[in-house]
Design an enzyme around this catalytic site. Structure first.
Site, PDB file in Angstrom:
ATOM      1  N   TYR A  95      29.278  15.236 -23.097  1.00  0.00           N
ATOM      2  CA  TYR A  95      29.912  14.892 -21.827  1.00  0.00           C
ATOM      3  C   TYR A  95      30.411  16.177 -21.173  1.00  0.00           C
ATOM      4  O   TYR A  95      31.360  16.797 -21.621  1.00  0.00           O
ATOM      5  CB  TYR A  95      31.083  13.932 -22.041  1.00  0.00           C
ATOM      6  CG  TYR A  95      30.738  12.640 -22.746  1.00  0.00           C
ATOM      7  CD1 TYR A  95      29.426  12.155 -22.776  1.00  0.00           C
ATOM      8  CD2 TYR A  95      31.721  11.897 -23.389  1.00  0.00           C
ATOM      9  CE1 TYR A  95      29.114  10.969 -23.423  1.00  0.00           C
ATOM     10  CE2 TYR A  95      31.422  10.707 -24.034  1.00  0.00           C
ATOM     11  CZ  TYR A  95      30.112  10.249 -24.060  1.00  0.00           C
ATOM     12  OH  TYR A  95      29.822   9.075 -24.706  1.00  0.00           O
ATOM     13  N   HIS A 165      25.728  10.967 -32.266  1.00  0.00           N
ATOM     14  CA  HIS A 165      25.567  10.354 -30.952  1.00  0.00           C
ATOM     15  C   HIS A 165      24.283   9.533 -30.853  1.00  0.00           C
ATOM     16  O   HIS A 165      24.268   8.440 -30.286  1.00  0.00           O
ATOM     17  CB  HIS A 165      25.586  11.440 -29.868  1.00  0.00           C
ATOM     18  CG  HIS A 165      26.101  10.972 -28.551  1.00  0.00           C
ATOM     19  ND1 HIS A 165      26.671  11.812 -27.627  1.00  0.00           N
ATOM     20  CD2 HIS A 165      26.134   9.740 -27.986  1.00  0.00           C
ATOM     21  CE1 HIS A 165      27.031  11.122 -26.561  1.00  0.00           C
ATOM     22  NE2 HIS A 165      26.708   9.875 -26.748  1.00  0.00           N
ATOM     23  N   SER A 244      30.969   1.060 -22.479  1.00  0.00           N
ATOM     24  CA  SER A 244      30.651   0.315 -21.255  1.00  0.00           C
ATOM     25  C   SER A 244      31.016  -1.166 -21.390  1.00  0.00           C
ATOM     26  O   SER A 244      30.218  -2.047 -21.062  1.00  0.00           O
ATOM     27  CB  SER A 244      29.165   0.460 -20.908  1.00  0.00           C
ATOM     28  OG  SER A 244      28.931   0.104 -19.563  1.00  0.00           O
ATOM     29  N   GLY A 247      30.504  -3.167 -18.279  1.00  0.00           N
ATOM     30  CA  GLY A 247      29.194  -3.115 -17.620  1.00  0.00           C
ATOM     31  C   GLY A 247      29.159  -2.137 -16.470  1.00  0.00           C
ATOM     32  O   GLY A 247      28.706  -2.482 -15.376  1.00  0.00           O
TER      33      GLY A 247
END
Length: 376
Positions: A95, A165, A244, A247
């Protein structure tokens, strides 16, 4: 066309549109309650205890690749999350790359010993420049080098929860586990986990070195982990961390039938949000809104409470760059769904088939991968 970003008023406006003006007093009540909400409950990821909700900080360096948030404000959000009881903060070297770990390291410095820092290795990223090269790299030597960089950027002496990851198809998971074990012996890593891995790889990883947590996308919008992953986590005593969980804003009302996304926003490439699929999929948002009205809370809180009600060892990590949304999300920890309500809501969610893929094919290719067998 530009995207309709998830602004502080989007959640309210979408609920008003779906539920009518009569819902306005209701929404005000829900927002008032979230102002002082805290995350008092704790959950276990394996043997690692964390708050029942975490904070994902992925977009704190660049939101969907389209805007750059204020760093002082990101630090304020991180610190407010801690003040409201959040103890799990989730980052990754990818990130930024690297920048989000730096933001998190500064943000948590005053209370580092009172929280759990999770971060991830696995992409082929140059440790000096932050340049992201093509593909993956989970070679043991690279993992150890990556962790040294993480410790510096996070301003800490240990990673509480270190994830792979994505599974490297060139490196046996036993070799990955061996590198992590070495780091544990040095005190640089305390727990480890995997993200978006194949089921056989998870079982092999856990046999080589007990896994504390699995991280994968999971929400009402995408329920893939229900097909095997959750059952295996339950069998092995592994916690589950949904990324998420809202969403990418959809379940909170940030997207409507007219939404089009800016270049650089990955949602532009997700076919579930394409102009032909989006109107159909909005039936799920209408369902969430109806339950928000029924429970006198916000849509985001319903979506998060639904996730937490699926298993007692599920810890969602909603990400945000806006204080109003942080407070709203934290309020989900106080939403109570009875077993009957959970069954009813599960049935209603299952009755709405989602059209389109959750990610572009090139990104999906990295999910569900099985690590190669170790040569004898």
């Amino acid at each position: 066309m530009t995207s309709k970003h998830d602004t502080p008023t989007d959640r309210r406006d979408f609920l008003l549109a779906a539920g009518g003006l009569a819902a306005a007093p209701l929404i005000g009540q829900a927002q008032d309650r979230t102002v002082q909400a805290t995350v008092a409950n704790r959950r276990k990821l394996g043997q690692l205890e964390v708050s029942s909700l975490g904070l994902g900080v992925q977009n704190m360096s660049r939101t969907y690749q389209t805007t750059i948030p204020s760093r002082p404000e990101m630090h304020r959000i991180i610190r407010t999350a801690f003040e409201r009881g959040v103890t799990l903060f989730d980052a990754a070297e990818a990130y930024g790359p690297h920048e989000v770990e730096r933001i998190l390291g500064v943000g948590v410095a005053p209370f580092r010993n009172d929280i759990v820092i999770a971060t991830k290795f696995g992409w082929d990223i140059d440790q000096q420049t932050g340049q992201r090269r093509p593909g993956l790299n989970s070679r043991p030597a690279h993992i150890k080098l990556a962790v040294e960089g993480m410790l510096q950027r996070l301003r800490t002496d240990r990673i509480d929860l270190l994830y792979q990851h994505r599974v490297d198809p060139q490196v046996p998971i036993e070799d990955v586990a061996g590198a992590v074990r070495d780091l544990m012996k040095e005190g640089k890593v305390l727990h480890w986990g995997l993200s978006e891995m194949g089921l056989s790889t998870l079982r092999r990883a856990h046999a080589a070195l007990p896994v504390s947590a699995v991280q994968s996308e999971y929400s009402m919008l995408w329920r893939g982990p229900e097909d095997g992953v959750l059952a295996l986590c339950e069998e092995l005593g592994i916690g589950f961390v949904p990324w998420s969980p809202l969403g990418v804003g959809f379940l909170a009302g940030a997207i409507d039938a007219k939404t089009r996304f800016a270049d650089g926003d990955i949602r532009q490439l997700e076919s579930r949000f394409s102009p032909e699929n989006l109107p159909h999929n909005l039936a799920l948002v209408a369902l969430v809104n109806s339950w928000a009205t029924r429970k006198q809370v916000t849509p985001a809180q319903i979506a998060l409470a639904w996730l937490m009600a699926q298993r007692p060892w599920i810890v969602p990590i909603p990400g945000t760059t806006q204080m109003a949304h942080l407070l709203d999300n934290i309020g989900a920890a106080h939403v109570r769904l009875t077993s009957g309500e959970v069954a009813e809501l599960n049935q209603a969610v299952a009755a709405i088939p989602i059209r389109g893929a959750r990610l572009p094919d090139a990104v999906l290719a990295y999910s569900g991968v099985e690590a190669p067998l170790r040569e004898k």
